[in-house]
Write a protein that holds these residues in place. Structure first.
Motif, PDB file in Angstrom:
ATOM      1  N   GLU A  35     -29.691 -61.235  86.899  1.00  0.00           N
ATOM      2  CA  GLU A  35     -30.749 -61.216  87.956  1.00  0.00           C
ATOM      3  C   GLU A  35     -30.141 -60.688  89.162  1.00  0.00           C
ATOM      4  O   GLU A  35     -30.990 -60.110  89.955  1.00  0.00           O
ATOM      5  CB  GLU A  35     -30.988 -62.758  88.038  1.00  0.00           C
ATOM      6  CG  GLU A  35     -31.387 -63.474  86.980  1.00  0.00           C
ATOM      7  CD  GLU A  35     -31.473 -65.075  87.063  1.00  0.00           C
ATOM      8  OE1 GLU A  35     -32.179 -65.685  86.261  1.00  0.00           O
ATOM      9  OE2 GLU A  35     -30.557 -65.742  87.762  1.00  0.00           O
ATOM     10  N   VAL A  36     -28.856 -60.779  89.405  1.00  0.00           N
ATOM     11  CA  VAL A  36     -28.348 -60.537  90.682  1.00  0.00           C
ATOM     12  C   VAL A  36     -28.350 -58.904  90.990  1.00  0.00           C
ATOM     13  O   VAL A  36     -28.743 -58.696  92.018  1.00  0.00           O
ATOM     14  CB  VAL A  36     -27.085 -61.239  90.927  1.00  0.00           C
ATOM     15  CG1 VAL A  36     -26.449 -60.502  92.254  1.00  0.00           C
ATOM     16  CG2 VAL A  36     -27.232 -62.712  91.533  1.00  0.00           C
ATOM     17  N   GLN A  37     -28.012 -58.147  89.978  1.00  0.00           N
ATOM     18  CA  GLN A  37     -27.508 -56.860  90.237  1.00  0.00           C
ATOM     19  C   GLN A  37     -28.965 -56.195  90.662  1.00  0.00           C
ATOM     20  O   GLN A  37     -28.885 -55.436  91.828  1.00  0.00           O
ATOM     21  CB  GLN A  37     -27.350 -56.254  89.027  1.00  0.00           C
ATOM     22  CG  GLN A  37     -26.885 -54.833  89.201  1.00  0.00           C
ATOM     23  CD  GLN A  37     -26.232 -54.008  88.001  1.00  0.00           C
ATOM     24  OE1 GLN A  37     -25.482 -53.022  87.874  1.00  0.00           O
ATOM     25  NE2 GLN A  37     -26.544 -54.672  86.620  1.00  0.00           N
ATOM     26  N   PRO A  38     -30.003 -55.986  90.367  1.00  0.00           N
ATOM     27  CA  PRO A  38     -31.054 -55.338  90.721  1.00  0.00           C
ATOM     28  C   PRO A  38     -31.456 -55.726  92.043  1.00  0.00           C
ATOM     29  O   PRO A  38     -32.038 -54.671  92.864  1.00  0.00           O
ATOM     30  CB  PRO A  38     -32.357 -55.618  89.596  1.00  0.00           C
ATOM     31  CG  PRO A  38     -31.881 -56.776  88.861  1.00  0.00           C
ATOM     32  CD  PRO A  38     -30.533 -56.750  88.919  1.00  0.00           C
ATOM     33  N   ASN A  39     -31.639 -56.805  92.414  1.00  0.00           N
ATOM     34  CA  ASN A  39     -31.793 -57.340  93.817  1.00  0.00           C
ATOM     35  C   ASN A  39     -30.851 -56.959  94.810  1.00  0.00           C
ATOM     36  O   ASN A  39     -31.031 -56.568  95.895  1.00  0.00           O
ATOM     37  CB  ASN A  39     -32.072 -59.028  93.778  1.00  0.00           C
ATOM     38  CG  ASN A  39     -33.271 -59.326  92.922  1.00  0.00           C
ATOM     39  OD1 ASN A  39     -34.194 -58.766  92.989  1.00  0.00           O
ATOM     40  ND2 ASN A  39     -33.009 -60.426  92.129  1.00  0.00           N
ATOM     41  N   ALA A  40     -29.553 -57.046  94.274  1.00  0.00           N
ATOM     42  CA  ALA A  40     -28.474 -56.436  95.192  1.00  0.00           C
ATOM     43  C   ALA A  40     -28.301 -55.072  95.653  1.00  0.00           C
ATOM     44  O   ALA A  40     -28.339 -54.806  96.721  1.00  0.00           O
ATOM     45  CB  ALA A  40     -27.099 -56.885  94.511  1.00  0.00           C
ATOM     46  N   VAL A  41     -28.699 -54.372  94.541  1.00  0.00           N
ATOM     47  CA  VAL A  41     -29.088 -52.791  94.777  1.00  0.00           C
ATOM     48  C   VAL A  41     -30.061 -52.664  95.793  1.00  0.00           C
ATOM     49  O   VAL A  41     -29.804 -51.793  96.689  1.00  0.00           O
ATOM     50  CB  VAL A  41     -29.265 -52.184  93.389  1.00  0.00           C
ATOM     51  CG1 VAL A  41     -29.697 -50.569  93.589  1.00  0.00           C
ATOM     52  CG2 VAL A  41     -27.912 -52.162  92.487  1.00  0.00           C
ATOM     53  N   GLU A  42     -31.171 -53.146  95.618  1.00  0.00           N
ATOM     54  CA  GLU A  42     -32.345 -53.045  96.449  1.00  0.00           C
ATOM     55  C   GLU A  42     -31.956 -53.569  97.817  1.00  0.00           C
ATOM     56  O   GLU A  42     -32.251 -52.904  98.908  1.00  0.00           O
ATOM     57  CB  GLU A  42     -33.493 -53.879  96.122  1.00  0.00           C
ATOM     58  CG  GLU A  42     -34.695 -53.457  96.612  1.00  0.00           C
ATOM     59  CD  GLU A  42     -35.103 -52.115  96.775  1.00  0.00           C
ATOM     60  OE1 GLU A  42     -35.764 -51.409  97.697  1.00  0.00           O
ATOM     61  OE2 GLU A  42     -34.914 -51.387  95.921  1.00  0.00           O
ATOM     62  N   ALA A  43     -31.392 -54.561  98.096  1.00  0.00           N
ATOM     63  CA  ALA A  43     -30.966 -55.133  99.344  1.00  0.00           C
ATOM     64  C   ALA A  43     -29.832 -54.314 100.047  1.00  0.00           C
ATOM     65  O   ALA A  43     -29.877 -54.034 101.202  1.00  0.00           O
ATOM     66  CB  ALA A  43     -30.857 -56.724  99.108  1.00  0.00           C
ATOM     67  N   LEU A  44     -28.922 -53.912  99.294  1.00  0.00           N
ATOM     68  CA  LEU A  44     -27.609 -53.547  99.887  1.00  0.00           C
ATOM     69  C   LEU A  44     -27.370 -52.109  99.961  1.00  0.00           C
ATOM     70  O   LEU A  44     -27.070 -51.507 101.018  1.00  0.00           O
ATOM     71  CB  LEU A  44     -26.438 -54.255  99.365  1.00  0.00           C
ATOM     72  CG  LEU A  44     -26.331 -55.855  99.456  1.00  0.00           C
ATOM     73  CD1 LEU A  44     -24.997 -56.157  98.767  1.00  0.00           C
ATOM     74  CD2 LEU A  44     -26.297 -56.243 101.008  1.00  0.00           C
ATOM     75  N   ILE A  45     -27.728 -51.427  98.662  1.00  0.00           N
ATOM     76  CA  ILE A  45     -27.658 -49.964  98.310  1.00  0.00           C
ATOM     77  C   ILE A  45     -28.678 -49.303  97.922  1.00  0.00           C
ATOM     78  O   ILE A  45     -28.504 -48.552  96.735  1.00  0.00           O
ATOM     79  CB  ILE A  45     -26.215 -49.961  97.548  1.00  0.00           C
ATOM     80  CG1 ILE A  45     -26.473 -50.630  96.511  1.00  0.00           C
ATOM     81  CG2 ILE A  45     -25.008 -50.204  98.220  1.00  0.00           C
ATOM     82  CD1 ILE A  45     -25.528 -50.290  95.244  1.00  0.00           C
ATOM     83  N   ALA A  60     -20.930 -63.742  94.091  1.00  0.00           N
ATOM     84  CA  ALA A  60     -20.670 -64.868  95.097  1.00  0.00           C
ATOM     85  C   ALA A  60     -21.943 -65.072  96.188  1.00  0.00           C
ATOM     86  O   ALA A  60     -22.327 -66.393  96.399  1.00  0.00           O
ATOM     87  CB  ALA A  60     -19.575 -64.799  95.843  1.00  0.00           C
ATOM     88  N   ILE A  61     -22.332 -64.037  96.413  1.00  0.00           N
ATOM     89  CA  ILE A  61     -23.546 -64.160  97.979  1.00  0.00           C
ATOM     90  C   ILE A  61     -24.647 -64.159  97.238  1.00  0.00           C
ATOM     91  O   ILE A  61     -25.644 -64.421  97.804  1.00  0.00           O
ATOM     92  CB  ILE A  61     -23.226 -62.956  98.687  1.00  0.00           C
ATOM     93  CG1 ILE A  61     -23.370 -61.771  98.285  1.00  0.00           C
ATOM     94  CG2 ILE A  61     -21.764 -63.026  99.344  1.00  0.00           C
ATOM     95  CD1 ILE A  61     -23.578 -60.613  99.368  1.00  0.00           C
ATOM     96  N   GLY A  62     -24.880 -63.951  96.117  1.00  0.00           N
ATOM     97  CA  GLY A  62     -26.156 -63.467  95.484  1.00  0.00           C
ATOM     98  C   GLY A  62     -27.099 -64.978  95.376  1.00  0.00           C
ATOM     99  O   GLY A  62     -28.427 -64.716  95.972  1.00  0.00           O
ATOM    100  N   PRO A  63     -26.728 -65.909  94.820  1.00  0.00           N
ATOM    101  CA  PRO A  63     -27.410 -67.234  95.113  1.00  0.00           C
ATOM    102  C   PRO A  63     -28.109 -67.386  96.319  1.00  0.00           C
ATOM    103  O   PRO A  63     -29.219 -67.919  96.543  1.00  0.00           O
ATOM    104  CB  PRO A  63     -26.658 -68.350  94.480  1.00  0.00           C
ATOM    105  CG  PRO A  63     -25.875 -67.444  93.607  1.00  0.00           C
ATOM    106  CD  PRO A  63     -25.346 -66.193  94.276  1.00  0.00           C
ATOM    107  N   ALA A  64     -27.283 -67.475  97.078  1.00  0.00           N
ATOM    108  CA  ALA A  64     -27.617 -67.943  98.709  1.00  0.00           C
ATOM    109  C   ALA A  64     -28.465 -66.994  99.313  1.00  0.00           C
ATOM    110  O   ALA A  64     -29.469 -67.390 100.187  1.00  0.00           O
ATOM    111  CB  ALA A  64     -26.350 -67.932  99.651  1.00  0.00           C
ATOM    112  N   ARG A  65     -28.733 -65.877  98.805  1.00  0.00           N
ATOM    113  CA  ARG A  65     -29.548 -64.679  99.383  1.00  0.00           C
ATOM    114  C   ARG A  65     -30.925 -64.643  98.459  1.00  0.00           C
ATOM    115  O   ARG A  65     -31.717 -63.762  98.509  1.00  0.00           O
ATOM    116  CB  ARG A  65     -29.000 -63.463  99.513  1.00  0.00           C
ATOM    117  CG  ARG A  65     -27.756 -63.299 100.492  1.00  0.00           C
ATOM    118  CD  ARG A  65     -27.140 -61.940 100.767  1.00  0.00           C
ATOM    119  NE  ARG A  65     -26.229 -61.978 101.755  1.00  0.00           N
ATOM    120  CZ  ARG A  65     -25.850 -60.904 102.403  1.00  0.00           C
ATOM    121  NH1 ARG A  65     -26.542 -59.877 102.350  1.00  0.00           N
ATOM    122  NH2 ARG A  65     -24.960 -61.174 103.208  1.00  0.00           N
ATOM    123  N   GLY A  66     -31.035 -65.524  97.493  1.00  0.00           N
ATOM    124  CA  GLY A  66     -32.159 -65.515  96.607  1.00  0.00           C
ATOM    125  C   GLY A  66     -32.442 -64.441  95.494  1.00  0.00           C
ATOM    126  O   GLY A  66     -33.277 -64.015  95.378  1.00  0.00           O
TER     127      GLY A  66
END
Length: 266
Positions: A212-222, A199-205
């Motif tokens: 697409e979202v998972q690797p970027n989310a891992v790097e940004a959040l955890i 849900a928050i992925g697109p707004a955060r680029g």
């Protein structure tokens, strides 16, 4: 490895979904008779039925642990077919709030559900473990207990309290044959986590699709040494170990299952 859980009875609170469900399934696979707890009858029965189809032993209890009366009813129902040897305090409540949104009422509610509910179950079930000279209490905590985020402060604080009470309980259980430990997950890919990140992925680029979202989310959040979200079974395996005879010398410990998470900024 045989964890020697045959003949043991385990209550896993909040086990109709997520980490609790994975934990109950693994304990059952290792031979324990499990009690599935939830508040939704259909979901709770579905988990138990799945365990029975796989050859395990499972019963269900329904109830709200956030009240004294509800917790007492759950404890009574859980011991109908025999004493509880293993208590996994997994049930909890999460709401993503900012500091401005987290009112004192929200803090009090989070503390009652996430901390006092577990205390209620400990008070109901651990005295009999003491008398029998064997028992396991495993509390599901989290990395936010020691590395809190700037958001959902009421939740972060309850995790710290869960870690603290588990160690205090271990000290009180000295010499009884009962242990108390914490399993501290990182970000685990249960359905709620996936929905939130997506849900928050697109707004955060981070992208539009999960791939697409998972690797970027891992790097940004955890950001962690393994470079991914954890799996529910990885938490369940840590719990199962702590419930076994192999962990008889482990008490008052926190086992981190977070990929080597290092959170330095938000």
């Amino acid at each position: 490895m045989n964890l020697n859980l045959e003949g043991k009875r385990a209550l896993v609170t909040g086990s109709s979904a997520g980490l609790g469900k994975a934990t109950a399934k693994m304990l059952a696979a290792e031979g324990a008779a499990v009690v599935i707890h939830g508040r939704d009858k259909d979901r709770t029965e579905h988990v138990a039925a799945g365990i029975r189809r796989a050859g395990g032993t499972a019963t269900t209890v329904l109830g709200d642990l956030a009240t004294d009366e509800g917790a007492a009813a759950v404890a009574q129902a859980a011991t109908t077919d025999g004493p509880v040897d293993i208590l996994v305090n997994n049930a909890g409540f999460y709401r993503h709030l900012t500091w401005a949104e987290a009112s004192p009422t929200e803090w009090a509610e989070a503390y009652n559900v996430n901390v006092v509910s577990g205390v209620r179950m400990i008070r109901h079930l651990v005295p009999a473990m003491r008398e029998r000279g064997w028992g396991r209490v495993v509390t599901i905590g989290g990395g936010l207990a020691s590395q809190p985020m700037n958001t959902h402060p009421q939740y972060n604080a309850t995790l710290a309290a869960r870690h603290n009470l588990a160690v205090s309980l271990a000290r009180d259980l000295k010499g009884t044959g009962v242990t108390s430990n914490v399993v501290s997950p990182g970000a685990i890919l249960v359905e709620a986590t996936k929905e939130f990140v997506t849900a928050i992925g697109p707004a955060r680029g981070w992208g539009e699709t999960w791939e697409e979202v998972q690797p970027n989310a891992v790097e940004a959040l955890i950001p962690n040494d393994r470079g991914r979200f954890g799996k529910p079974d990885e938490i369940a395996a840590a719990v199962a170990y702590l419930c076994s005879d192999y962990a008889e010398y482990v008490s008052g410990a926190t086992i981190r299952v977070d990929g080597g998470l290092i959170r330095s900024a938000f």
